[in-house]
Scaffold this motif. Structure first.
Motif, short mmCIF file in Angstrom:
data_model
loop_
_atom_site.label_atom_id
_atom_site.label_comp_id
_atom_site.label_asym_id
_atom_site.label_seq_id
_atom_site.Cartn_x
_atom_site.Cartn_y
_atom_site.Cartn_z
N ARG A 26 0.60 -1.31 -0.19
CA ARG A 26 -0.14 0.08 -0.02
C ARG A 26 0.84 1.26 0.02
NH1 ARG A 26 -4.18 -1.35 4.81
NH2 ARG A 26 -5.04 0.83 4.45
N LEU A 27 2.04 1.06 0.80
CA LEU A 27 2.67 2.36 0.76
C LEU A 27 3.30 2.48 -0.60
CD1 LEU A 27 4.59 4.70 2.21
CD2 LEU A 27 6.37 2.69 2.67
N GLU A 28 3.85 1.45 -1.17
CA GLU A 28 4.34 1.25 -2.45
C GLU A 28 3.31 2.08 -3.61
OE1 GLU A 28 5.60 -1.51 -6.37
OE2 GLU A 28 5.17 -2.34 -4.34
N PHE A 29 2.21 1.57 -3.46
CA PHE A 29 1.39 2.39 -4.50
C PHE A 29 1.10 3.68 -4.20
CE2 PHE A 29 -3.23 3.32 -5.27
CZ PHE A 29 -3.34 3.21 -6.47
N LEU A 30 0.91 4.29 -3.11
CA LEU A 30 0.86 5.85 -2.53
C LEU A 30 1.95 6.44 -3.18
CD1 LEU A 30 -0.46 5.66 0.78
CD2 LEU A 30 -1.83 6.00 -1.13
N ARG A 31 3.18 5.99 -2.93
CA ARG A 31 4.58 6.55 -3.43
C ARG A 31 4.69 6.63 -5.11
NH1 ARG A 31 7.92 10.36 -2.25
NH2 ARG A 31 9.75 8.74 -2.38
N ASP A 232 1.56 8.13 7.60
CA ASP A 232 2.03 9.45 7.33
C ASP A 232 3.37 9.54 7.45
OD1 ASP A 232 1.26 12.20 6.85
OD2 ASP A 232 2.19 12.50 8.70
N ALA A 233 3.83 9.01 8.72
CA ALA A 233 5.18 9.01 9.08
C ALA A 233 6.03 8.27 8.11
CB ALA A 233 5.50 8.46 10.55
N ALA A 234 5.63 7.13 7.65
CA ALA A 234 6.69 6.40 6.67
C ALA A 234 6.62 7.30 5.39
CB ALA A 234 5.98 4.93 6.45
N LEU A 235 5.39 7.91 4.91
CA LEU A 235 5.69 8.74 3.66
C LEU A 235 6.64 9.79 3.83
CD1 LEU A 235 1.76 8.94 2.84
CD2 LEU A 235 3.42 7.81 1.40
N ARG A 236 6.50 10.42 4.95
CA ARG A 236 7.37 11.71 5.15
C ARG A 236 8.77 11.15 5.12
NH1 ARG A 236 4.85 16.18 6.96
NH2 ARG A 236 2.52 15.67 7.42
N CYS A 237 8.94 9.95 5.85
CA CYS A 237 10.56 9.32 5.88
C CYS A 237 10.75 9.13 4.39
CB CYS A 237 10.40 8.01 6.73
SG CYS A 237 11.89 7.27 7.17
N ALA A 238 10.10 8.52 3.59
CA ALA A 238 10.49 8.16 2.33
C ALA A 238 10.72 9.32 1.54
CB ALA A 238 9.25 7.41 1.66
N ARG A 239 10.14 10.41 1.54
CA ARG A 239 10.36 11.67 0.99
C ARG A 239 11.70 12.30 1.46
NH1 ARG A 239 4.55 13.12 2.57
NH2 ARG A 239 3.44 12.20 1.15
N LEU A 240 11.96 12.35 2.62
CA LEU A 240 13.18 12.88 3.11
C LEU A 240 14.42 12.36 2.59
CD1 LEU A 240 12.12 13.51 7.00
CD2 LEU A 240 12.91 15.38 5.17
N VAL A 241 14.50 10.93 2.41
CA VAL A 241 15.75 10.41 1.85
C VAL A 241 15.62 9.69 0.61
CG1 VAL A 241 16.47 10.14 4.10
CG2 VAL A 241 14.94 8.24 3.17
N GLU A 242 14.33 10.27 -0.08
CA GLU A 242 14.19 9.54 -1.46
C GLU A 242 15.38 9.66 -2.49
OE1 GLU A 242 11.79 13.37 -3.78
OE2 GLU A 242 10.71 11.69 -2.87
N GLN A 243 16.34 10.34 -2.50
CA GLN A 243 17.28 10.62 -3.35
C GLN A 243 18.73 10.25 -2.36
OE1 GLN A 243 15.83 13.86 -6.02
NE2 GLN A 243 17.13 12.69 -7.47
N ASP A 244 18.47 10.00 -1.20
CA ASP A 244 19.82 9.96 -0.37
C ASP A 244 20.71 8.96 -0.74
OD1 ASP A 244 21.69 9.38 1.85
OD2 ASP A 244 20.46 10.64 3.20
N PRO A 245 21.83 9.13 -1.31
CA PRO A 245 22.59 7.82 -1.83
C PRO A 245 23.19 6.91 -0.63
CG PRO A 245 24.09 10.05 -1.34
CD PRO A 245 22.91 10.40 -1.45
N GLN A 246 23.05 7.40 0.69
CA GLN A 246 23.11 6.21 1.72
C GLN A 246 22.18 5.59 2.10
OE1 GLN A 246 26.43 6.32 2.93
NE2 GLN A 246 26.86 8.06 1.28
N LEU A 247 20.76 5.93 1.65
CA LEU A 247 19.85 5.43 2.07
C LEU A 247 18.71 4.72 0.98
CD1 LEU A 247 18.70 7.12 5.47
CD2 LEU A 247 19.04 4.89 5.15
N ILE A 248 18.81 5.21 -0.37
CA ILE A 248 18.15 4.74 -1.19
C ILE A 248 17.81 3.51 -1.50
CG2 ILE A 248 19.90 5.14 -2.99
CD1 ILE A 248 17.83 6.55 -4.81
N ASN A 249 18.83 2.71 -1.13
CA ASN A 249 18.81 1.27 -1.45
C ASN A 249 18.10 0.44 -0.32
OD1 ASN A 249 20.33 0.57 -4.06
ND2 ASN A 249 21.89 1.49 -3.10
N ALA A 250 17.71 1.29 0.67
CA ALA A 250 16.73 0.55 1.59
C ALA A 250 15.48 0.64 1.22
CB ALA A 250 16.95 1.31 2.87
N SER A 251 15.11 1.32 0.23
CA SER A 251 13.64 1.16 -0.05
C SER A 251 13.32 -0.17 -1.00
CB SER A 251 13.42 2.21 -1.23
OG SER A 251 13.00 3.52 -0.94
N ALA A 252 12.48 -0.62 -0.96
CA ALA A 252 11.96 -2.05 -1.56
C ALA A 252 12.07 -1.85 -2.95
CB ALA A 252 10.56 -2.42 -1.08
#
Length: 263
Positions: A26-31, A232-252
């Protein structure tokens, strides 16, 4: 590969349930909606080719937004479901050999083919075909699955054991996924690898986003009943680091965006 896909998706229910039945789906769909809408022009009426579009879960909202959406998918059952959606047409086809004419569409979505095509040459063909059918200045959107998805999933839900470690290590090292968490054999990307595969096909500028961000495993662990309190917190978290080279690969998943060159 098409036979394996037909068998898997024909017995595993309809593909769109994956984006509704699990919290991280569901998070994937929203994002995915959020990121695609961010890149689309405000005008409606774009011609969208949804390659590997399954049952039309994204085609449906794009058509509702006022675009002309055509789904191409190798699974006949998916095509039948997609074709029932208002404003959506569909056909059985292969991402590596599209029927669409050169320079004929505004947007191409590759939201499944690049992980289902395990051979690099096949992925290159799919991206090249997408670029071919796009008009100059057209938008390519391509999805990849992170090599670290299984590590984070199994490490969170308690299923990371001595027996699963070898498969995980191979996946992290090579991107070769062997089906150890119930999916078909696939290729899982890093963000840099996905970017490089798109650039090879022609676009010189590619922007890659982490879709779900690093909080997605906690949503699955908390369960469906807690989703509304945590999303809501998960969406905000995803936006904050959506292009962060240190964390981008932590997305599914990743989404890569590129425009074809203008003359």
């Amino acid at each position: 590969m098409s036979g394996e896909l037909i068998e898997h998706y024909g017995t595993d229910g309809l593909e769109d349930t994956r984006l509704r039945r699990s919290p991280h789906g569901r998070l994937e769909f929203l994002r995915t909606q959020e990121l695609i809408r961010r890149w689309l022009p405000t005008a409606t009426g774009l011609t969208v080719l949804d390659v590997g579009g399954a049952t039309g879960i994204h085609a449906e909202w794009l058509a509702a937004d006022g675009h002309h959406v055509h789904v191409v998918d190798p699974v006949p059952a998916h095509v039948l479901e997609s074709a029932r959606l208002p404003g959506v047409t569909a056909e059985v086809g292969d991402a590596r050999m599209l029927d669409a004419a050169t320079d004929s569409v505004d947007v191409v979505l590759l939201l499944g083919p690049l992980y289902h095509l395990t051979a690099p040459a096949d992925r290159a063909l799919a991206v090249a075909e997408a670029v071919r059918v796009l008009r100059p200045g057209g938008l390519l959107v391509a999805a990849g699955i992170s090599r670290y998805l299984s590590l984070l999933e199994l490490g969170t839900n308690g299923r990371l054991t001595a027996d699963t470690e070898p498969s995980l290590q191979t996946l992290i090292d090579t991107g070769s996924y062997d089906g150890h968490v119930g999916f078909v054999s696939s290729h899982f990307h890093t963000a840099d690898e996905l970017r490089a595969e798109i650039i090879t096909a022609g676009p010189s500028e590619v922007t890659v986003y982490g879709v779900e961000g690093p909080a997605w495993p906690s949503l699955d662990y908390a369960g469906t009943d807690a989703f509304n309190d945590l999303v809501d917190a998960a969406l905000r978290c995803a936006r904050l680091v959506e292009q962060d080279p240190q964390l981008i690969n932590a997305s599914a998943h990743f989404l890569a965006f590129a425009r074809t060159p203008q003359p």
